[in-house]
Design a protein around this motif. Structure first.
Motif, mmCIF file in Angstrom:
data_model
loop_
_atom_site.group_PDB
_atom_site.id
_atom_site.type_symbol
_atom_site.label_atom_id
_atom_site.label_comp_id
_atom_site.label_asym_id
_atom_site.label_seq_id
_atom_site.Cartn_x
_atom_site.Cartn_y
_atom_site.Cartn_z
ATOM 1 N N UNK A 94 0.825 -1.210 0.000
ATOM 2 C CA UNK A 94 0.000 0.000 0.000
ATOM 3 C C UNK A 94 0.858 1.258 0.000
ATOM 4 N N UNK A 95 1.945 1.262 0.777
ATOM 5 C CA UNK A 95 2.832 2.435 0.816
ATOM 6 C C UNK A 95 3.473 2.687 -0.548
ATOM 7 N N UNK A 96 3.926 1.628 -1.222
ATOM 8 C CA UNK A 96 4.519 1.794 -2.546
ATOM 9 C C UNK A 96 3.503 2.330 -3.550
ATOM 10 N N UNK A 97 2.250 1.899 -3.430
ATOM 11 C CA UNK A 97 1.216 2.391 -4.346
ATOM 12 C C UNK A 97 0.944 3.870 -4.129
ATOM 13 N N UNK A 98 0.917 4.329 -2.862
ATOM 14 C CA UNK A 98 0.690 5.752 -2.572
ATOM 15 C C UNK A 98 1.838 6.598 -3.099
ATOM 16 N N UNK A 99 3.091 6.135 -2.880
ATOM 17 C CA UNK A 99 4.248 6.881 -3.364
ATOM 18 C C UNK A 99 4.240 6.981 -4.886
#
Length: 314
Positions: A94-99
């Motif tokens: 999820x963090x990689x998708x937001x970035x």
């Protein structure tokens, strides 16, 4: 009959004869018992360590290794196949998708900004000499503003540090009155500047083109302007008349001569920029001549107008 007869005999022939006895089957001899092995003496158990109060944790299930997952009978995968299997389908947190989403939005904004700046630029087709001239004009305007700022700061310091503040204030008031008189057209002025002469043999130059010329000179730093003996002030206006142009109701005829006080290095390039005043007038078959001068005299005066309603607040 004798009393010593046996019961069998007494029964006489009236009883039926007893059935013959069936002979018993022969007994099978029993299997001899195997003697039991004597038990070995048990060794004493070692003492057990004391157990903690916590119950024993069940062992975690171990995932089967990659090799154990392989189906028997299938060929072993190559390194390229294992790499492709590890890359697809992608495992994105999820963090990689937001970035990634934030970076995409930022790049899109930068691209739109760069494109809008490139599309809105009106000087993309200008020559290098014209761009240098425009930059020099901007530098000149910046320098004038900085000089004005420095002058005002010096006046403030003089007022703060002067021993005779009243006398210093009076001097500055007189100087300010002279400057306002030049701007209002009630005081004559002289200084360096240019002379602009417009010859219009076909009569195509109209009032709006003269007004554009005036605005361009003001933007370049003109401090005092006079056209054919008429002093230009903040409230001056232009109108078309038969056979010429009227300024503030006074008719003037060509050739139109502008006397302008200001920095010649800023005034002349402002008139000659691509698409500027000179090119516009030349398209109307007019002849334009610009001459620099170390001393320009603007001596046309206007009567001071007393305001009807405005009063000083000091």
């Amino acid at each position: 009959m004798s009393t010593n007869d046996s019961p069998e005999e007494q029964g006489g022939a009236g009883r039926p004869p007893e059935p013959p006895k069936v002979p018993e089957p022969p007994k099978v001899p029993e299997t001899p018992k195997v003697p039991e092995t004597p038990e070995m003496p048990k060794s004493p158990e070692p003492p057990r360590p004391p157990q903690s109060a916590q119950p024993p944790q069940p062992p975690e299930p171990q995932e089967p290794s990659e090799r154990s997952k392989e189906v028997p009978g299938q060929p072993e995968e190559t390194g390229r196949q294992r790499l492709a299997a590890g890359l697809w389908p992608p495992r994105v947190s999820r963090a990689q998708l937001i970035v990634a989403l934030l970076l995409f939005v930022l790049g899109l904004g930068l691209a739109i900004q760069v494109r809008s700046n490139s599309d809105s630029s009106a000087l993309r087709g200008a020559r290098q000499e014209d761009l240098v001239r425009i930059l020099d004009e901007l530098d000149g305007r910046t320098k004038r503003l900085e000089d004005e700022k420095q002058r005002l700061e010096d006046q403030r310091k003089e007022l703060e540090s002067s021993s005779n503040q009243a006398e210093e204030a009076r001097k500055q008031t007189v100087e300010k009155e002279r400057q306002l008189g030049i701007l209002a057209g009630t005081v004559a002025a002289q200084g360096p500047g240019i002379t602009l002469k417009i010859t219009d043999p076909t009569g195509q130059v109209q009032s709006d083109q003269l007004l554009d010329t005036l605005q361009e000179l003001r933007a370049a730093g003109a401090e005092a302007i006079q056209i054919n003996g008429v002093r230009i002030v903040a409230g001056s206006y232009f109108s078309d008349e038969s056979g010429g142009v009227a300024i503030d109701g006074k008719k003037i005829t060509q050739p139109y001569e502008f006397k302008v006080i200001g920095k010649p290095q800023d005034l002349e390039p402002a008139l000659n920029i691509p698409g500027g005043v000179v090119q516009t007038l030349e398209k109307e078959q007019a002849t334009v001549a610009v001459t620099r001068s170390a001393k320009i005299v603007v001596d046309a005066l206007r009567a001071a107008k007393q305001p009807d309603y405005a009063r000083s607040s000091s």
